[in-house]
Design a protein around this motif. Structure first.
Motif, PDB file in Angstrom:
ATOM      1  N   ILE A 136     -11.999 -64.496 -16.705  1.00 41.50           N
ATOM      2  CA  ILE A 136     -10.739 -65.247 -16.673  1.00 41.50           C
ATOM      3  C   ILE A 136     -10.895 -66.493 -15.810  1.00 41.50           C
ATOM      4  CG2 ILE A 136      -8.325 -65.173 -15.942  1.00 41.50           C
ATOM      5  CD1 ILE A 136      -8.380 -62.149 -16.509  1.00 41.50           C
ATOM      6  N   TYR A 140     -10.375 -70.267 -17.531  1.00 42.70           N
ATOM      7  CA  TYR A 140      -9.259 -71.148 -17.202  1.00 42.70           C
ATOM      8  C   TYR A 140      -9.560 -72.035 -16.007  1.00 42.70           C
ATOM      9  CZ  TYR A 140      -7.010 -67.809 -20.293  1.00 42.70           C
ATOM     10  OH  TYR A 140      -6.711 -67.018 -21.361  1.00 42.70           O
ATOM     11  N   LEU A 167      -2.760 -62.974 -15.505  1.00 38.15           N
ATOM     12  CA  LEU A 167      -3.603 -63.066 -16.699  1.00 38.15           C
ATOM     13  C   LEU A 167      -4.383 -61.778 -16.902  1.00 38.15           C
ATOM     14  CD1 LEU A 167      -4.952 -66.696 -16.224  1.00 38.15           C
ATOM     15  CD2 LEU A 167      -3.223 -65.912 -17.858  1.00 38.15           C
ATOM     16  N   ARG A 172       0.593 -63.563 -21.846  1.00 39.27           N
ATOM     17  CA  ARG A 172       0.421 -64.755 -22.683  1.00 39.27           C
ATOM     18  C   ARG A 172       1.511 -65.780 -22.367  1.00 39.27           C
ATOM     19  NH1 ARG A 172      -4.181 -65.664 -24.712  1.00 39.27           N
ATOM     20  NH2 ARG A 172      -3.321 -66.736 -26.531  1.00 39.27           N
ATOM     21  N   LEU A 174       3.455 -67.229 -18.982  1.00 39.85           N
ATOM     22  CA  LEU A 174       3.483 -67.194 -17.522  1.00 39.85           C
ATOM     23  C   LEU A 174       4.727 -67.901 -17.009  1.00 39.85           C
ATOM     24  CD1 LEU A 174       0.323 -66.971 -18.155  1.00 39.85           C
ATOM     25  CD2 LEU A 174       0.060 -67.721 -15.792  1.00 39.85           C
ATOM     26  N   LEU A 198      -4.620 -73.616 -19.249  1.00 40.66           N
ATOM     27  CA  LEU A 198      -3.961 -72.440 -19.829  1.00 40.66           C
ATOM     28  C   LEU A 198      -3.330 -72.787 -21.168  1.00 40.66           C
ATOM     29  CD1 LEU A 198      -2.151 -70.961 -16.672  1.00 40.66           C
ATOM     30  CD2 LEU A 198      -4.131 -70.012 -17.847  1.00 40.66           C
ATOM     31  N   LEU A 203      -1.795 -70.395 -24.251  1.00 41.77           N
ATOM     32  CA  LEU A 203      -0.794 -69.691 -23.456  1.00 41.77           C
ATOM     33  C   LEU A 203       0.424 -70.588 -23.247  1.00 41.77           C
ATOM     34  CD1 LEU A 203      -3.421 -68.076 -22.877  1.00 41.77           C
ATOM     35  CD2 LEU A 203      -2.434 -67.536 -20.664  1.00 41.77           C
TER      36      LEU A 203
END
Lengths: 516, 352, 384
Positions: A136, A140, A167, A172, A174, A198, A203
């Protein structure tokens, strides 16, 4: 209000592209309507900002979306499906994650431990979890090392850990609640890069803020909320901060503006060669020397963590081991206790009002007494004078427009802006000759911000010396008569705010403008 | 935040201890009255009130010994009884009230187990002159309606001290007292005198587990084990304990060190864990059950004794046990000492 | 927003609301405790009805006297703990403080260097001084070295047990036939006379109950009326805000421990001057720990602590009849006490949260009721 509600812009959008659709959300508490007919569409792969004054209903809305509270009316659709979010667990299952303004991290645990805490089922607690975190972080651009202790991380990195936590749990969508309130400009830029990362991965980000410049810089769409309902959703291109703010407050907007100078020749505060050694080597403060004159506002600019907090605490006598001299109106404060300094004429608006400025579980009148236990009207002959303190609190409530039913309300029940107005009123009531204001408008709504600016200007006009520390460069430039830049515990540059722009000041704060 | 963590810890501890105590003695209240109706054919309208010290029935020690005497009396005479026990940390008035509640409810006689009842009984016996009381281990109350039942612990301890000296190969023996009170000092004094009567050069290590008002020394096997281990490591080969429930630790230490131990109050060879049975050379018997039974026998016969009765070697109120047969070879010598004490040829000291 | 009409925004007096909430919490707690204890009784197979009818039977005068007497002692202990609590200091050491103090006071009073009540006064002063000094050690360690007062007071408890046991053997006078160790008796003239509340034996309450009430009054006054009390409460609520306001937290830590210890020193005094007249091996232990529960129960409020102390003393008093007359374990009483403390803490937290929510709504409502007028004034101020 409902009759004039504008049509949502999402009419034209393809339903498949909508990640979160809120329709007619309403929530009422006994006697109060927190949300009423809220309509928002958050498209997939976008940053959608929600702006509004404190108390406009943003946080209630976000609690509803995160499953903390259930709406009384309306529907929530996520990816086209109507969902019922009874708890944060439901929200996480639906792919909605929240990054709170106040971090919820255990300092003495590592990043890995913090991330897996409560989500052990997802990827275990060992190698698999570490790989997932690395993945992750890589995907990102979060730049997080799983085995660092959280206490060793800076504010920006902690926030990225919070994002990573969300995450990691598979979110999906935030929600970021006031994410920039705790960050310095450089960190804000980094955060925005992360957010763009993101969204490029598909996302969706819901970004709550009242810093309008930032919202305009990062958001793809902006929804304005006022008094519990959605006022309009606008495209940031072609919208100015001023227009946004006017939508938020529903009327014209104040700004910090310089007035005619009231600076005099009379030195009120004289700080000479102030130093604060640190056990770890490099001193926290080194050879700080400055004067503040009667009627002058001295602004201190700097990236957070460069000695601003230490400077204030050294002047207030809250730090032991400070060297050098501090003279206030010909009185040497150096050897005095914090209480004696306050009683010598120092008013203090602390940066963290909840931790340093207030007794949250005490009534307002007791908060009026705090810091004035030795002085009338709060106290007489070592006894607390409740009657006098209460009536003086009522005076502050009226003069400083603290919105509360009365002086017996607990401080916790007030909004941030009203808490801050109470603190400013209290600190001004001791007839100070020096006012130290650290981040006085941080996290307060536009209305309170304007009021606090007015009070600082009034203090200057009344002939106080004002020491203003702020991370809001517009505020600094607008209010100060002179600005000193602090970097690594030293003053490195002095500016006249008249011909100063935020970018120039910002580069000086990072050391780039040292030669300039 | 900080405080609530502390609170949590406190409560957890509190709940655990509550749970522990409630499991341990849950049935203590009910049993006696149920037994009473069972019993044998004999019947009597005498109602005995039994006020135990902390620990109550089931403490495998002092209180249990008194309970055994009571049970036997119920069996033989068909008396009825009810019981109550003291709690750690209770107020003096709670002890008084316990005796008073019995007296008010028509119990006669009322037996107070343990010297801790002395101040309370002094007061309550005066309030209820028509009710008869007995108190174990105290002879300080001078009242018509109070019988003090005391024991010559020093005499019994003398005999096991002599046995220890006779059996010791290293010439070094030990004594572990539970709590340093005058009562337990009597055990120590008799033990030392008996050992020195056999071997004037014998080395005696003495220790007490706790000091008043901390009475945990009577119920802490871990402390007993540590103390005895120290003595065995230092060269002692026999240790005598007068430490109630802590004695189990002394036996364990003896077992691990391959040494011997001497029990107290009852024949601990019979009651101890089988794994440590073989280290129990003998036990100093303090027959509280005998005292209670004799007292109740007289009551059944129609007379309420008053004044102090001392249970000594002469009436077999104290003695030593022979279960396991480890002292059979020196029984003659021990009985000789016993006779000398009964005859007054040897006077056993009561303070070390 | 258009449904909220100003007339509907009734203004309940916040103090009245607070009062109702304050009374509601303990009531809720007692009901919950009653239910849980009943459940325990059912599970243990004990006669529930009989247990409650015995526990709730009207006490006789002598029982009443016992309850008041024990409550007096527990009250002092609760106040001593509460003083620390108010500053977020956890004085677990009240137990050691009162025992050390009671021993010293018993020796001083027994020696009778001064005549009559001067002797009493001297002994009381000695008790307070010893209690304060014993607690002060923990205070100084906390203020200067940052040692947690929880740890240091627990350790001081152990030390005090050993020190007092050692000194007691030195100071004890032997009484023939008795197995207790006791200090010299307090002479007749120096005892605090008991007050009779009825006929029959043991219907006297400690004269010390008056002094305990005065201690409670002084505690209330100090806390709510003096600057010192304000500093104490402020430090307890938020030490960071206290520092910023100019309160010296170190000084407050030491002062609070000294005062807490001085009150702890008085805990054993009703017993010493009212019933035992001597300190001995059977002097009531464990009062300091009971004080922690009672301070929690009473929410550190002088009246609340008094009610808590009375409740605990009342339940303790029912322990004997429960055993003898109903035949259930006295542990039922302990369980009830523990359950009450737990339920009180839980219900207070619930009620506190509810109260905060209520108040936030009250604030929001008050603001919603007059938005237009207020806005206008604020706008004017800004443009001025």
């Amino acid at each position: 209000m409902s009759s004039s509600a504008p049509a949502p812009v999402s009419d034209s959008t393809d339903p498949a592209a909508v990640a979160v659709r809120l329709r007619g959300i309403g929530k009422r508490f006994p006697g109060v309507i927190a949300n009423d007919d809220i309509n928002i569409d958050v498209r997939r792969g976008t940053i959608h900002a929600v702006v509004g004054e404190n108390g406009a209903g943003k946080s209630t809305l976000m609690k509803i979306l995160y499953g903390v509270q259930r709406p009384d009316a309306g529907t929530i659709e996520i990816n086209g499906e109507v969902v019922s979010l009874g708890s944060p667990a439901d929200a996480i299952k639906a792919g909605v994650g929240m990054v709170f303004q106040h971090f919820m991290l255990a300092d003495n645990l590592t990043v890995l431990e913090n991330v897996v805490l409560g989500a052990e089922k997802q990827h275990g607690i060992g190698g698999a979890a570490r790989r997932e975190i690395a993945r992750i972080s890589e995907a990102y651009g979060l730049d997080i090392e799983p085995d660092r202790l959280v206490e060793d991380l800076g504010v920006g990195a902690r926030q990225r850990v919070e994002i990573l936590k969300v995450l990691f749990r598979g979110a999906r969508v935030l929600i970021l609640d006031e994410p920039t309130a705790v960050l310095v400009p450089q960190e804000v830029d980094e955060l925005f890069d992360n957010l763009r990362e993101l969204k490029s991965e598909g996302l969706s980000v819901i970004f709550i803020s009242h810093k309008l410049d930032e919202v305009l810089a990062v958001a793809d769409e902006i929804t304005v909320i006022r008094r519990g309902t959605t006022v309009r959703t606008v495209d940031p291109a072609g919208t100015t901060a001023r227009q946004l703010a006017e939508l938020m407050v529903g009327s014209e907007l104040p700004s910090p503006s310089t007035e005619t100078s009231t600076v005099t020749d009379e030195v009120l505060l004289s700080v000479q060669h102030l130093g604060l050694p640190s056990p770890e080597g490099r001193p926290l403060l080194e050879d700080i020397t400055f004067d503040i004159h009667r009627g002058e506002v001295l602004g201190i600019a700097g990236v957070e963590g460069n000695g601003q907090a230490e400077l204030v605490e050294a002047i207030m006598g809250m730090r032991s081991g400070a060297t050098g001299s501090i003279v206030l109106a010909d009185k040497d404060l150096s050897g005095l206790s914090t209480r004696e300094r306050r009683e010598s004429g120092v008013g203090y608006v602390p940066a963290d009002r909840q931790r340093h400025g207030l007794l949250l579980d005490s009534p307002l009148w007791e908060n009026r007494v705090l810091g004035h236990q030795n002085r009338p009207p709060s106290a007489r002959h070592g006894l607390i004078d409740k009657q006098a303190a209460r009536s003086d609190t009522e005076r502050i409530i009226a003069e400083y427009d603290v919105r509360t039913p009365g002086p017996d309300v607990l401080a916790r029940a007030l909004s941030g802006g009203n808490q801050q107005k109470l603190i400013v009123g209290r600190e001004m009531s001791g007839d100070p000759i020096l006012l130290i204001a650290a981040h006085p408008t941080r996290g307060v709504d536009v209305g309170a911000q304007a009021a606090i600016w007015t009070h600082i200007k009034n203090a200057r006009r009344r002939g106080l010396a004002v020491l203003l520390i702020s991370a809001d460069l517009d505020e600094l430039i607008g209010l100060s008569d002179r600005i000193e830049v602090i970097l690594r515990g030293r003053f490195v540059a002095t500016f006249d705010p008249h011909d100063l722009t935020p970018p120039r000041l910002g580069s000086a704060m990072t050391g780039a403008g040292e030669d300039a | 935040m900080r405080r609530s963590n502390k609170l949590a810890a406190l409560f957890t501890a509190g709940i655990l201890s509550l749970a522990a105590t409630s499991c341990g003695s849950d049935d203590s209240g009910g049993t006696a009255s149920d037994d009473a109706s069972g019993g044998s054919g004999a019947s009597s309208d005498i109602k005995v009130g039994m006020a135990y010290d902390v620990g109550g029935r089931g403490d495998q020690s002092f209180n249990d010994s008194a309970a055994a005497g009571l049970d036997q009396a119920i069996e033989e005479f068909g008396m009825t009884s009810d019981e109550a026990e003291a709690e750690d940390g209770e107020a003096e008035s709670a002890r008084e009230e316990r005796l008073r509640t019995f007296a008010e409810a028509g119990y006669d006689p009322v037996i107070a187990v343990g010297f801790a009842y002395a101040p309370a009984l002094t007061k309550v016996s005066a309030e209820y002159p028509d009710v008869h009381f007995a108190i174990i281990d105290d002879s300080s109350i001078e009242a018509e309606n109070v019988a003090g039942l005391v024991f010559a612990e020093e005499q019994g301890s003398f005999l096991v001290g002599a046995a220890a000296a006779l059996k010791s190969e290293s010439g070094q023996i030990g004594f572990v007292g539970g709590v340093e009170t005058p009562l337990i000092q009597k055990f120590e004094a008799g033990y030392a005198a008996g050992a020195e009567a056999v071997n004037p050069d014998i080395q005696i290590d003495s220790t007490y587990l706790t000091q008043v008002p901390d009475f945990s020394g009577f119920g802490d096997p871990a402390k007993g084990k540590t103390a005895a281990q120290g003595m065995f490591d230092g060269g002692a080969d026999i240790v005598y304990h007068a430490a109630g429930g802590s004695g189990g630790g002394v036996f364990e230490a003896a077992s691990e060190a391959g040494a011997l131990a001497i029990g107290v109050d009852s024949d601990q060879f019979e009651t101890a864990d089988p794994s440590v049975q073989d280290v129990i050379m003998t036990s100093m018997l303090k027959n509280v059950d005998v005292a209670v039974l004799e007292y109740l026998t007289e009551v059944d016969g129609g007379t309420f004794p008053s004044g102090t009765t001392t249970y000594d070697l002469a009436v077999d109120g104290v003695g030593y046990s022979t279960s396991g047969g480890q002292v059979d070879d020196i029984a003659d010598q021990l009985d000789e000492f016993k006779q000398q004490i009964i005859d007054g040829e040897i006077t056993v000291p009561t303070t070390p | 927003m258009n449904t909220v009409t100003p007339t509907r925004a009734t203004r309940t007096d916040p103090r009245l609301v607070t009062l109702v909430l304050r009374l509601g919490a303990p009531a809720l707690a007692l009901v919950a405790a009653f239910a849980i204890t009943s459940l325990v009784l059912v599970l243990a197979g004990d006669p529930v009805g009989e247990v409650w009818s015995t526990i709730l039977s009207v006490p006789e005068t002598r029982n009443l006297a016992n309850i008041i007497n024990n409550a007096t002692v527990l009250y002092l202990s609760g106040v001593a703990v509460a003083i620390g609590f108010r500053m977020n200091l956890f004085n677990i050491g009240v137990d050691g403080q009162y025992r050390t103090a009671a021993f010293v006071a018993a020796v001083v009073a027994g020696e009778a260097w001064l005549p009559g009540f001067l002797n009493t006064l001297l002994a009381l002063m000695a008790a307070m001084a010893v209690g304060a000094a014993w607690a002060g050690i923990a205070g100084v360690l906390r203020a200067t070295r940052g040692v947690s007062e929880v740890i240091s007071t627990i350790m001081l408890n152990f030390i005090s047990i050993s020190v007092v046991a050692y000194l007691l053997r030195k100071a004890a006078v032997a009484e023939p036939g008795s197995n207790s160790l006791n200090t010299k008796e307090v002479p007749e003239g120096s005892r605090i006379p008991n007050l009779s509340i009825g006929d029959g034996p043991s219907t006297e309450v400690y004269g010390f109950v008056v002094i305990a009430a005065l201690v409670g009054l002084a505690y209330w006054f100090m806390l709510n009326r003096t600057r010192f009390g304000f500093d104490l409460r402020a430090t307890g609520q938020s030490s960071t805000a206290a520092i910023a306001s100019g309160i010296s937290v170190k000084k407050m830590t030491i002062s609070a421990m000294l005062i807490s210890g001085a009150v702890a020193g008085l805990v054993g005094m009703p017993i010493l001057f009212g019933s035992s007249f001597t300190y001995g091996s059977t002097f009531q232990p464990g009062l300091g720990f009971a004080g922690i529960a009672i301070a929690l129960l009473g929410r550190n409020h002088p009246i609340g602590i008094a009610l808590g102390a009375l409740l605990f003393a009342f339940l303790d008093e029912q322990s004997n009849p429960l055993q003898i007359l109903v035949g259930v374990s006295p542990d039922i009483v302990n369980i009830t006490q523990g359950v009450i403390v737990l339920t009180v803490v839980v219900s207070y937290e619930l009620v506190r949260r509810y109260g905060v929510r209520l108040e936030q709504h009250a604030v929001a409502r008050a603001l919603a009721a007059e938005p237009a007028g207020r806005r206008d004034t604020s706008e004017k101020e800004v443009s001025a």
